[in-house]
Motif scaffolding. Structure first.
Motif, PDB file in Angstrom:
ATOM      1  N   LEU A   1       2.271   1.799  -3.548  1.00  0.00           N
ATOM      2  CA  LEU A   1       1.163   2.192  -4.424  1.00  0.00           C
ATOM      3  C   LEU A   1       0.814   3.652  -4.210  1.00  0.00           C
ATOM      4  O   LEU A   1       0.652   4.421  -5.177  1.00  0.00           O
ATOM      5  CB  LEU A   1      -0.050   1.303  -4.157  1.00  0.00           C
ATOM      6  CG  LEU A   1      -1.329   1.617  -4.931  1.00  0.00           C
ATOM      7  CD1 LEU A   1      -1.109   1.493  -6.434  1.00  0.00           C
ATOM      8  CD2 LEU A   1      -2.463   0.694  -4.483  1.00  0.00           C
ATOM      9  N   ASP A   2       0.728   4.073  -2.959  1.00  0.00           N
ATOM     10  CA  ASP A   2       0.414   5.477  -2.657  1.00  0.00           C
ATOM     11  C   ASP A   2       1.517   6.406  -3.160  1.00  0.00           C
ATOM     12  O   ASP A   2       1.233   7.492  -3.687  1.00  0.00           O
ATOM     13  CB  ASP A   2       0.228   5.657  -1.145  1.00  0.00           C
ATOM     14  CG  ASP A   2      -1.058   5.033  -0.629  1.00  0.00           C
ATOM     15  OD1 ASP A   2      -1.940   4.712  -1.452  1.00  0.00           O
ATOM     16  OD2 ASP A   2      -1.179   4.859   0.602  1.00  0.00           O
ATOM     17  N   ALA A   3       2.774   5.999  -3.005  1.00  0.00           N
ATOM     18  CA  ALA A   3       3.899   6.839  -3.425  1.00  0.00           C
ATOM     19  C   ALA A   3       3.918   7.009  -4.941  1.00  0.00           C
ATOM     20  O   ALA A   3       4.188   8.104  -5.455  1.00  0.00           O
ATOM     21  CB  ALA A   3       5.216   6.233  -2.937  1.00  0.00           C
TER      22      ALA A   3
ATOM     23  N   SER B   1      -4.502   1.835 -10.519  1.00  0.00           N
ATOM     24  CA  SER B   1      -5.920   2.089 -10.283  1.00  0.00           C
ATOM     25  C   SER B   1      -6.674   0.822 -10.666  1.00  0.00           C
ATOM     26  O   SER B   1      -6.163  -0.007 -11.421  1.00  0.00           O
ATOM     27  CB  SER B   1      -6.425   3.293 -11.090  1.00  0.00           C
ATOM     28  OG  SER B   1      -6.256   3.068 -12.477  1.00  0.00           O
TER      29      SER B   1
ATOM     30  N   PRO C   1       0.819  -1.220   0.000  1.00  0.00           N
ATOM     31  CA  PRO C   1       0.000   0.000   0.000  1.00  0.00           C
ATOM     32  C   PRO C   1       0.850   1.266   0.000  1.00  0.00           C
ATOM     33  O   PRO C   1       0.492   2.261  -0.654  1.00  0.00           O
ATOM     34  CB  PRO C   1      -0.827  -0.131   1.282  1.00  0.00           C
ATOM     35  CG  PRO C   1      -0.933  -1.619   1.510  1.00  0.00           C
ATOM     36  CD  PRO C   1       0.392  -2.167   1.065  1.00  0.00           C
ATOM     37  N   ALA C   2       1.986   1.241   0.713  1.00  0.00           N
ATOM     38  CA  ALA C   2       2.848   2.425   0.782  1.00  0.00           C
ATOM     39  C   ALA C   2       3.452   2.745  -0.585  1.00  0.00           C
ATOM     40  O   ALA C   2       3.506   3.913  -1.000  1.00  0.00           O
ATOM     41  CB  ALA C   2       3.954   2.207   1.814  1.00  0.00           C
TER      42      ALA C   2
ATOM     43  N   ASN D   1       1.317   6.835  -6.992  1.00  0.00           N
ATOM     44  CA  ASN D   1       0.203   7.704  -7.368  1.00  0.00           C
ATOM     45  C   ASN D   1       0.471   9.157  -6.981  1.00  0.00           C
ATOM     46  O   ASN D   1       0.089  10.078  -7.721  1.00  0.00           O
ATOM     47  CB  ASN D   1      -1.094   7.205  -6.730  1.00  0.00           C
ATOM     48  CG  ASN D   1      -1.760   6.117  -7.551  1.00  0.00           C
ATOM     49  OD1 ASN D   1      -1.898   6.241  -8.763  1.00  0.00           O
ATOM     50  ND2 ASN D   1      -2.186   5.046  -6.900  1.00  0.00           N
ATOM     51  N   ALA D   2       1.134   9.367  -5.852  1.00  0.00           N
ATOM     52  CA  ALA D   2       1.462  10.733  -5.439  1.00  0.00           C
ATOM     53  C   ALA D   2       2.431  11.381  -6.433  1.00  0.00           C
ATOM     54  O   ALA D   2       2.312  12.572  -6.744  1.00  0.00           O
ATOM     55  CB  ALA D   2       2.060  10.730  -4.037  1.00  0.00           C
TER      56      ALA D   2
ATOM     57  N   ASP E   1       0.416  12.348  -9.458  1.00  0.00           N
ATOM     58  CA  ASP E   1      -0.375  13.541  -9.132  1.00  0.00           C
ATOM     59  C   ASP E   1       0.484  14.803  -9.219  1.00  0.00           C
ATOM     60  O   ASP E   1       0.008  15.863  -9.644  1.00  0.00           O
ATOM     61  CB  ASP E   1      -0.958  13.423  -7.717  1.00  0.00           C
ATOM     62  CG  ASP E   1      -2.066  12.391  -7.621  1.00  0.00           C
ATOM     63  OD1 ASP E   1      -2.667  12.056  -8.661  1.00  0.00           O
ATOM     64  OD2 ASP E   1      -2.336  11.912  -6.499  1.00  0.00           O
TER      65      ASP E   1
END
Length: 268
Positions: free
Chosen positions: A26-28, A153, A23-24, A30-31, A34
């Protein structure tokens, strides 16, 4: 790879690996997207559907390569290049003298066109036929260029995105342009849904493409490609890029070595 995974990959030419990204991470990833991909960017032109009505859309896709973004935004992509679990799959499908070929990041918004089916063990170019292959020798798989597509996603049934003709990596005859455009034989083309954090591992000997994106949310995917250490499928990266990446770790340096025979090559 488990025996079950080996069977499925050899049978179909691709394999879905669930939850390969933490999860970490994946979030990084996507960030970073962004930060660098403007939400209001102009719509990209079309051109990948090769005139196919079935694959047409109102606009094209956006592409990126996060490896060259400034720190810290490049860091998760560098981590992805040498992701241990992914490299285990690459070793099992290519061999431990593999090398990194490159990264393609893709975003699609609702209405994005699809992409004509491409790849395949029997191509229209002799060069492709030499590099796109799948075979099994003495219980070990050997492939030419391999890809692992990380989903950032969700891709639900009917959303669009990655599709393929299962088993086509073993085909002995050319896949016609009519079928590549999905004008005939569309029932043999399989859409592959998967959740964010998963990956689709496939050989470039598999005939594959993308369906038009129909979902309201943005499609985000990062495709990492690897190949045997004696081959190169793309022009070498600029020296400054290699110098920057090779400084990360001995593993990255081994993955980025130019193609050569096994003598003197560091194995992954």
């Amino acid at each position: 790879m488990t025996e079950y995974e080996k069977y499925l990959f050899d049978l179909n030419g691709y394999l879905v690996v669930d939850d390969i990204l933490s999860p970490a991470l994946l979030d990084a990833l996507n960030a970073s997207i962004d930060q660098h991909m403007a939400a209001d960017a102009p719509l990209a032109p079309t051109g990948l559907n090769s005139g196919s009505e079935q694959l047409s859309g109102t606009h094209g896709r956006q592409t990126f390569s996060g490896l060259n973004w400034p720190a810290p935004w490049c860091d998760p992509f560098h981590q992805l290049m040498a992701l241990p679990k992914a490299l285990e799959y690459m070793v099992d499908t290519i061999g431990d003298d593999l090398r990194f070929e490159g990264l393609t990041g893709i975003t699609n918004t609702k209405g994005s066109e699809g992409q004509i089916l491409h790849g395949g063990g029997v191509g229209h170019s002799p060069d492709l036929e030499q590099g796109f292959f799948h075979r099994v020798e003495q219980g070990r798989m050997r492939n030419g260029e391999m890809a692992i597509a990380y989903l950032l996603s969700d891709v639900n049934p009917g959303d669009g995105g990655f599709c393929c003709i299962p088993g086509s990596h073993k085909a002995n005859f050319f896949c016609s342009w009519e079928m590549r455009r999905m004008e005939v034989g569309a029932e043999f083309v399989r859409h592959v849904p998967a959740k964010a954090g998963s990956a689709i591992l496939f050989t470039e000997a598999l005939t594959h493409g993308a369906l038009p994106w129909t979902a309201d949310h943005q499609r985000r995917i990062v495709i990492m490609r690897y190949g045997p250490g004696i081959m190169a499928f793309t022009p070498p990266a600029p020296p400054e890029t290699l110098a920057e990446l090779s400084a990360l770790s001995p593993l990255h340096e081994a993955l980025l070595k130019p193609p050569s025979f096994q003598i003197g090559r560091a194995h992954v």
